[in-house]
Design a protein around this motif. Structure first.
Motif, PDB file in Angstrom:
ATOM      1  N   ALA A 178       0.833  -1.205   0.000  1.00 35.38           N
ATOM      2  CA  ALA A 178       0.000   0.000   0.000  1.00 35.38           C
ATOM      3  C   ALA A 178       0.866   1.252   0.000  1.00 35.38           C
ATOM      4  O   ALA A 178       0.536   2.253  -0.661  1.00 35.38           O
ATOM      5  N   GLN A 179       1.977   1.228   0.722  1.00 38.29           N
ATOM      6  CA  GLN A 179       2.882   2.379   0.696  1.00 38.29           C
ATOM      7  C   GLN A 179       3.422   2.608  -0.711  1.00 38.29           C
ATOM      8  O   GLN A 179       3.437   3.734  -1.205  1.00 38.29           O
ATOM      9  N   ASP A 180       3.860   1.541  -1.344  1.00 36.68           N
ATOM     10  CA  ASP A 180       4.385   1.675  -2.693  1.00 36.68           C
ATOM     11  C   ASP A 180       3.336   2.232  -3.650  1.00 36.68           C
ATOM     12  O   ASP A 180       3.640   3.066  -4.505  1.00 36.68           O
ATOM     13  N   LYS A 187      -5.271 -10.577 -11.846  1.00 36.44           N
ATOM     14  CA  LYS A 187      -4.900  -9.339 -11.184  1.00 36.44           C
ATOM     15  C   LYS A 187      -4.401  -9.585  -9.761  1.00 36.44           C
ATOM     16  O   LYS A 187      -4.764 -10.546  -9.106  1.00 36.44           O
ATOM     17  N   GLY A 188      -3.583  -8.644  -9.295  1.00 38.45           N
ATOM     18  CA  GLY A 188      -3.124  -8.652  -7.924  1.00 38.45           C
ATOM     19  C   GLY A 188      -3.965  -7.722  -7.075  1.00 38.45           C
ATOM     20  O   GLY A 188      -5.066  -7.320  -7.461  1.00 38.45           O
ATOM     21  N   LEU A 189      -3.425  -7.323  -5.925  1.00 37.42           N
ATOM     22  CA  LEU A 189      -4.172  -6.516  -4.970  1.00 37.42           C
ATOM     23  C   LEU A 189      -4.257  -5.043  -5.363  1.00 37.42           C
ATOM     24  O   LEU A 189      -5.168  -4.335  -4.938  1.00 37.42           O
ATOM     25  N   VAL A 190      -3.310  -4.580  -6.152  1.00 41.05           N
ATOM     26  CA  VAL A 190      -3.314  -3.181  -6.602  1.00 41.05           C
ATOM     27  C   VAL A 190      -3.777  -3.146  -8.044  1.00 41.05           C
ATOM     28  O   VAL A 190      -3.088  -3.636  -8.941  1.00 41.05           O
ATOM     29  N   VAL A 191      -4.962  -2.589  -8.260  1.00 41.54           N
ATOM     30  CA  VAL A 191      -5.521  -2.544  -9.610  1.00 41.54           C
ATOM     31  C   VAL A 191      -5.955  -1.123  -9.948  1.00 41.54           C
ATOM     32  O   VAL A 191      -6.221  -0.314  -9.058  1.00 41.54           O
ATOM     33  N   THR A 192      -6.014  -0.854 -11.222  1.00 29.40           N
ATOM     34  CA  THR A 192      -6.538   0.417 -11.724  1.00 29.40           C
ATOM     35  C   THR A 192      -7.728   0.106 -12.611  1.00 29.40           C
ATOM     36  O   THR A 192      -7.610  -0.671 -13.565  1.00 29.40           O
ATOM     37  N   LEU A 220      -8.095  -0.481   2.615  1.00 23.89           N
ATOM     38  CA  LEU A 220      -8.825   0.726   2.230  1.00 23.89           C
ATOM     39  C   LEU A 220      -8.055   1.514   1.174  1.00 23.89           C
ATOM     40  O   LEU A 220      -8.658   2.084   0.253  1.00 23.89           O
ATOM     41  N   ILE A 221      -6.742   1.541   1.283  1.00 18.68           N
ATOM     42  CA  ILE A 221      -5.928   2.212   0.266  1.00 18.68           C
ATOM     43  C   ILE A 221      -6.088   1.512  -1.077  1.00 18.68           C
ATOM     44  O   ILE A 221      -6.216   2.162  -2.121  1.00 18.68           O
ATOM     45  N   PHE A 222      -6.093   0.176  -1.068  1.00 20.07           N
ATOM     46  CA  PHE A 222      -6.294  -0.562  -2.318  1.00 20.07           C
ATOM     47  C   PHE A 222      -7.646  -0.209  -2.939  1.00 20.07           C
ATOM     48  O   PHE A 222      -7.760  -0.038  -4.157  1.00 20.07           O
TER      49      PHE A 222
END
Length: 409
Positions: free
Chosen positions: A61-63, A226-231, A327-329
């Motif tokens: 999430a930081q990244d 997909k992974g946990l960080v998606v757009t 929540l950030i994701f």
């Protein structure tokens, strides 16, 4: 009921099973780790069951928000890896070599891979972890929580995300019988007519799959690669029609439809414990938002993300760094500002749960938020009860706030 519990209470839940869960959770004692927590670890609660997972979520999430984590936070995570390449939930003494009985698991390993691959500079650690994941792949092409356990949608979904993050093609990762994770996922999907096309979670007693929103969110992400960080895509997709799950793509489409229906009325999922009233399930709602955004269902994803922004603050403070990351994701997936999420600066709150980052993007901070350091970083009561409810059947994601018996509505 106090949401924080000792490791002993959790062990009792797992050992005694579903019927014993409420009794095992009656103690309101605070967790009391026998030794001081490592300075590089995020969260202040007992890390026995979620240390690697919450660290991985925090770093990822930081990244995703332009934060360069503290070097010692990254070093702590890489130091948790066993010589085999796998990660256990937590090793108090990382200098002690992993033994044959060290409980390495697919979920901790896959979460670590996603985080370290995103951060960069950790190719050796990532490659070793991916090799381990490949070595414990089930013959049906999927993964269970621990090596040897039956495949489940949660574990298979997060491993697919790890493979993709590491640059591997999930469809090319095959068992000795030639099965890929995309062969496993359709077998973990349920019927359209009776279960709305959801992915299932195995019942602890019978082993029968029952519709589960969290498993469905993981299955959708996995089916989409997909992974946990998606757009989310710029243009929204039409609501899918449920059809026989003859492919991972169709299984993901069916799961997407299930989540749309489950979230449609209130904007959030609900969960309940035996003998208690239903209550909003913030963690699983955040997971569903990410899955829907990945599937192009931007309207519902945004609606539910706005509900999260208005209703997640107390839950996040209780549940710790992994919750802030979830929540950030969700904010990232829907184009919302994680630094102004219902008035809260999620990035600042997350950063405050561990060592100070090396660098943070120069953005406006929420200086009025005085609750950033009030989280306990531990395992919530919902996650603990979830472990008890599915003990012996594979527990899926190890994450604060996840209720493994969530039925999605």
């Amino acid at each position: 009921m106090n949401v924080r519990r000792s490791a002993a209470a959790l062990a009792a839940v797992v050992a005694l099973g579903t019927a014993a869960a409420p009794a095992a959770l009656a103690d309101d004692a605070e967790p009391s780790p026998s030794a001081a927590l490592p300075s590089g670890l995020y969260g202040k609660g007992d890390p026995t069951f979620d240390g690697v997972f919450r660290q991985s979520y925090a770093l990822l999430a930081q990244d995703a928000t332009g934060v360069k984590p503290a070097a010692k936070a990254v070093d702590w995570l890489t130091g948790q890896q066993c010589a085999s390449g796998g990660f256990a939930a937590y090793r108090a003494d990382a200098e002690e070599p992993c033994a044959a009985k060290t409980p390495v698991d697919s979920n901790s390993t896959a979460a670590a891979v996603q985080a370290l691959a995103a951060l960069g500079g950790q190719k050796k650690t990532v490659d070793k972890a991916v090799s381990w994941l490949k070595s414990v792949q089930n013959q049906d092409g999927g993964w269970g929580y621990n090596p040897g356990r039956p495949s489940d949608a949660n574990s298979t979904g997060i491993v697919i995300g790890a493979l993709a993050a590491a640059g591997a093609k999930p469809q090319a990762v095959k068992s000795q019988q030639g099965k890929s994770p995309y062969d496993a996922l359709p077998k973990l999907a349920l019927d359209c007519a009776t279960d709305g096309g959801a992915f299932g979670l195995a019942d602890a007693k019978s082993g029968k799959l029952t519709a589960n929103a969290d498993a469905t969110a993981a299955g959708v992400l996995g089916g989409l690669g997909k992974g946990l960080v998606v757009t989310a895509p710029k243009e929204g997709a039409k609501a899918p029609k449920c059809a026989p799950a003859d492919s991972a793509e169709q299984a993901a489409a069916n799961g997407t439809g299930y989540l749309l229906k489950a979230l449609g009325k209130s904007g959030h999922l609900t969960s309940s414990l035996p003998g208690s009233e239903d209550k909003p399930d913030v963690g699983n709602t955040a997971d569903a938002v990410v899955a829907l955004a990945a599937a192009g269902q931007t309207e519902q994803a945004e609606k539910s993300a706005k509900w999260l922004a208005e209703n997640s603050a107390a839950w996040a403070r209780q549940s710790g760094p992994a919750a802030y990351a979830q929540l950030i994701f969700a904010a990232h997936a829907t184009g919302m500002d994680p630094r102004d999420f219902g008035g809260a600066d999620l990035v600042k709150q997350l950063n405050a749960t561990g060592p100070a980052p090396q660098a943070v993007e120069d953005v406006k901070k929420d200086e009025d938020d005085k609750d950033a350091k009030d989280d306990d970083g531990g395992v919530s009561v919902w996650w603990i009860v979830g472990v008890g409810l599915v003990a012996g059947a594979g527990i899926g994601f190890l994450l604060s706030g996840r209720n493994k018996k969530n039925q999605g509505a």
